[in-house]
Every structure is written in structure tokens, then in C-alpha cells.
Design a protein around this motif. Sequence first.
Motif, PDB file in Angstrom:
ATOM      1  N   GLY A   1       0.775  -1.230   0.000  1.00 50.52           N
ATOM      2  CA  GLY A   1       0.000   0.000   0.000  1.00 50.52           C
ATOM      3  C   GLY A   1       0.805   1.277   0.000  1.00 50.52           C
ATOM      4  O   GLY A   1       0.267   2.355   0.300  1.00 50.52           O
ATOM      5  N   TRP A   2       2.107   1.203  -0.351  1.00 49.66           N
ATOM      6  CA  TRP A   2       2.911   2.414  -0.437  1.00 49.66           C
ATOM      7  C   TRP A   2       2.498   3.209  -1.675  1.00 49.66           C
ATOM      8  O   TRP A   2       2.282   2.639  -2.739  1.00 49.66           O
ATOM      9  N   THR A   3       2.406   4.514  -1.542  1.00 46.89           N
ATOM     10  CA  THR A   3       2.040   5.382  -2.662  1.00 46.89           C
ATOM     11  C   THR A   3       3.294   5.900  -3.359  1.00 46.89           C
ATOM     12  O   THR A   3       4.413   5.731  -2.862  1.00 46.89           O
ATOM     13  N   SER A   4       3.103   6.526  -4.515  1.00 47.73           N
ATOM     14  CA  SER A   4       4.217   7.037  -5.315  1.00 47.73           C
ATOM     15  C   SER A   4       4.167   8.547  -5.410  1.00 47.73           C
ATOM     16  O   SER A   4       3.107   9.125  -5.667  1.00 47.73           O
ATOM     17  N   ARG A   5       5.300   9.181  -5.227  1.00 50.74           N
ATOM     18  CA  ARG A   5       5.446  10.589  -5.564  1.00 50.74           C
ATOM     19  C   ARG A   5       5.664  10.701  -7.072  1.00 50.74           C
ATOM     20  O   ARG A   5       5.863   9.698  -7.751  1.00 50.74           O
ATOM     21  N   PRO A   6       5.633  11.912  -7.639  1.00 57.45           N
ATOM     22  CA  PRO A   6       5.752  12.044  -9.099  1.00 57.45           C
ATOM     23  C   PRO A   6       7.012  11.378  -9.657  1.00 57.45           C
ATOM     24  O   PRO A   6       8.074  11.389  -9.029  1.00 57.45           O
ATOM     25  N   LEU A   7       6.881  10.800 -10.819  1.00 51.16           N
ATOM     26  CA  LEU A   7       7.979  10.125 -11.487  1.00 51.16           C
ATOM     27  C   LEU A   7       9.129  11.105 -11.748  1.00 51.16           C
ATOM     28  O   LEU A   7       8.913  12.220 -12.222  1.00 51.16           O
ATOM     29  N   THR A   8      10.346  10.679 -11.451  1.00 52.24           N
ATOM     30  CA  THR A   8      11.542  11.484 -11.699  1.00 52.24           C
ATOM     31  C   THR A   8      12.372  10.856 -12.807  1.00 52.24           C
ATOM     32  O   THR A   8      12.600   9.647 -12.813  1.00 52.24           O
TER      33      THR A   8
ATOM     34  N   GLU B   1      11.510  16.116 -12.395  1.00 49.80           N
ATOM     35  CA  GLU B   1      10.200  15.463 -12.382  1.00 49.80           C
ATOM     36  C   GLU B   1       9.631  15.424 -13.793  1.00 49.80           C
ATOM     37  O   GLU B   1       9.667  16.429 -14.517  1.00 49.80           O
ATOM     38  N   GLU B   2       9.098  14.288 -14.165  1.00 52.98           N
ATOM     39  CA  GLU B   2       8.531  14.111 -15.507  1.00 52.98           C
ATOM     40  C   GLU B   2       7.424  15.110 -15.790  1.00 52.98           C
ATOM     41  O   GLU B   2       7.248  15.553 -16.924  1.00 52.98           O
ATOM     42  N   ARG B   3       6.672  15.527 -14.762  1.00 58.48           N
ATOM     43  CA  ARG B   3       5.549  16.445 -14.972  1.00 58.48           C
ATOM     44  C   ARG B   3       6.001  17.889 -15.194  1.00 58.48           C
ATOM     45  O   ARG B   3       5.195  18.740 -15.574  1.00 58.48           O
ATOM     46  N   ASN B   4       7.282  18.200 -14.973  1.00 55.12           N
ATOM     47  CA  ASN B   4       7.810  19.552 -15.168  1.00 55.12           C
ATOM     48  C   ASN B   4       8.142  19.724 -16.654  1.00 55.12           C
ATOM     49  O   ASN B   4       9.303  19.675 -17.068  1.00 55.12           O
ATOM     50  N   ALA B   5       7.115  19.921 -17.453  1.00 53.51           N
ATOM     51  CA  ALA B   5       7.259  19.900 -18.909  1.00 53.51           C
ATOM     52  C   ALA B   5       8.236  20.952 -19.416  1.00 53.51           C
ATOM     53  O   ALA B   5       9.014  20.697 -20.342  1.00 53.51           O
TER      54      ALA B   5
END
Length: 320
Positions: free
Chosen positions: A159-166, A291-295
Motif C-alpha cells: 500500500g505504499w504510494t508514489s510521488r511524481p515520477l523522476t 520530475e517528468e511532470r515539469n514539462a
Amino acid sequence: MLRQQDVGHRVVVRRIVGVTGDRTLFTDALGELVDLTETDLTLATAKGTVRVPLREVHRAKRVPPARRAVASQVIALELAADEAWPAPIRARLGGWILRAADNWTGRANSALAVGDPDRTLEEAIDAVVRWYTERGQQPLINTPMPLAAPVNAALEERGWTSRPLTLVQTTHLARLLEAPARPGLPPVDLADTASDDWYAMVAEHKGALPGTALRILNGVPERVFAQVRDTDGSLLAVARGAVTGPDRWLGVSLLQTAPAARRRGLGAHVVRALAQWASQRGSAHAYLQVEERNAGAVALYNRLGFSTHHTYLTREAPQA
């Protein structure tokens, strides 16, 4: 359909993209499965990271691995990056490294899951939880992919969650040095110590800098603080460089540009100056973590010649 056991492996996904008349339209994506949730899957492909809603997946399966960074290369780069961001409190769990730094940045406050923890995976995860709980911190584990795919699968089960993909991206210094400089830019000043307003600009992005943060930033023998100032003395851009590891990697971090000075080529200007500094110290390659989301940042680094070497997820234990 894919399962958690497939995370960290190469897969192909056929995705529904529309309907024309009575015909369903598909597109295929091929890459490394780096995350799988109840609603989405994420692939690291040759063209970048792709996130696909599960409702759009028509078919997906694991395929034979392509040529990619071998485990020893991932470990070597992760250890160089750890050396460049030295958490003041550290312990070993076999090959894993436990790190704490007053909760300043995930990198310095997570267990780095590389190598053999010298015990079963379940026992290693339990030991990580105990170590961080004893220090009053939320247990975090940094899982470089595909190396730590089994760790990711085990954490998912718990049940561990993930922070944004790096994305861990690399390039040759020669490519950075060959890029033409934009004319008319102020010079990049390099110093062994950072100025107060350098720290202030970093704090705008990273939050207040405790004493632990200053120890991390200054804790590498071969480091440099870059800054660009306007004619009135105000800061336009900053970054930090560090050379670490047996392979003499240049680590680029904390690259920031003042909002009013963006789109002037200052980011590339600063990175080029760090590359010149590192090349004089025997470096041949550079890396950074983004971070992958930092376009916007990913696009800048792509223009500079950086490409993804591997990825990692920072996994967070469920709240007790």
C-alpha cells in the motif's frame, strides 16, 4: 492486462484513440512500465514519458527487453548522485543507503534501494520503516527503475504510494560545450560559496533552507555555485554543480531563473558554464534529476541534449 509484477519491464500497449464510423482506431506505445495504478499506467518510451488511462487500453503485454542501461550503470550513477547530495544522517542496510536530513528534499530523506539489502525484501522494508519511524519521519524508499522493479512490486502490495515520477537524464559534456551561446547575456559567475540572495532564490522553490540544507549544499568537496546578475546587481539565474563518483559525473541541480528573466536562454547559459567548470576537473558526462511532470524543464534539457538514462519513483509508506 498488466500487473504489478510487470512494473520495471518493457511492455507494449495498444491504446484506443477514437472511432471512425464502425471502426475503432488504435495506437501502440512501447517502453518501460514505470507505474501502474488503479486508473492509469505510465510508460517511459524513446520519445518521452506517456501516461495512459486504463479505460483506453485495448491490449497490453510484456515484451523482450531492449538494450538499456545495465544494473551496474544505474547503481554507479545513483551512488554518484547520492554523493552529490550528502544527507548528514546515514546508515547502511546491506547495499541500501538510509538517509535523513530534517525532511529537506526527498532525495536526502529516503532509503536508496540499490544493491542487496542482505536480508529478505520484506525484512528490508520493515527495517526501513523502523529506522525512519524512530526518527519521527515518514518512511520513504527511492526505487530506481528497472533495477528496483521487485522492490516497487513489494511496496505496491503493502500500500505504499508514489510521488511524481523522476527522470534521471544524462548527456556528454562535449555536447553542452558545442552548443552556441546566445550573444549579449551577462557572464556566469562561479564561486565555492553561495551568496545570501542565491540561497534566497533557491528557497523560493525549495522552501526555507534549514542548517541541514546548507550542510548538503556545501558538503561536496568539488562543488560550485553559479549565478547570473543583471546590471543592477539583482539575480537573474542560479544553479549548483558538483563533481562526484569514480566516473567524475557533473551533477546539475537547483537551476532556476527569475520569473522576469525567463525565455532569454539563461538556463542553457548557466548549464554551459557548469560544463566548462566540470570539464576542467576531468568530467566527461553530466546528469540531472527532473520530475517528468515539469514539462518546461524537461523540454529545456531535451534541447540541451539530455536524454533519460533511467527513472525512479519515491515511494511513501501508508500513514500509521
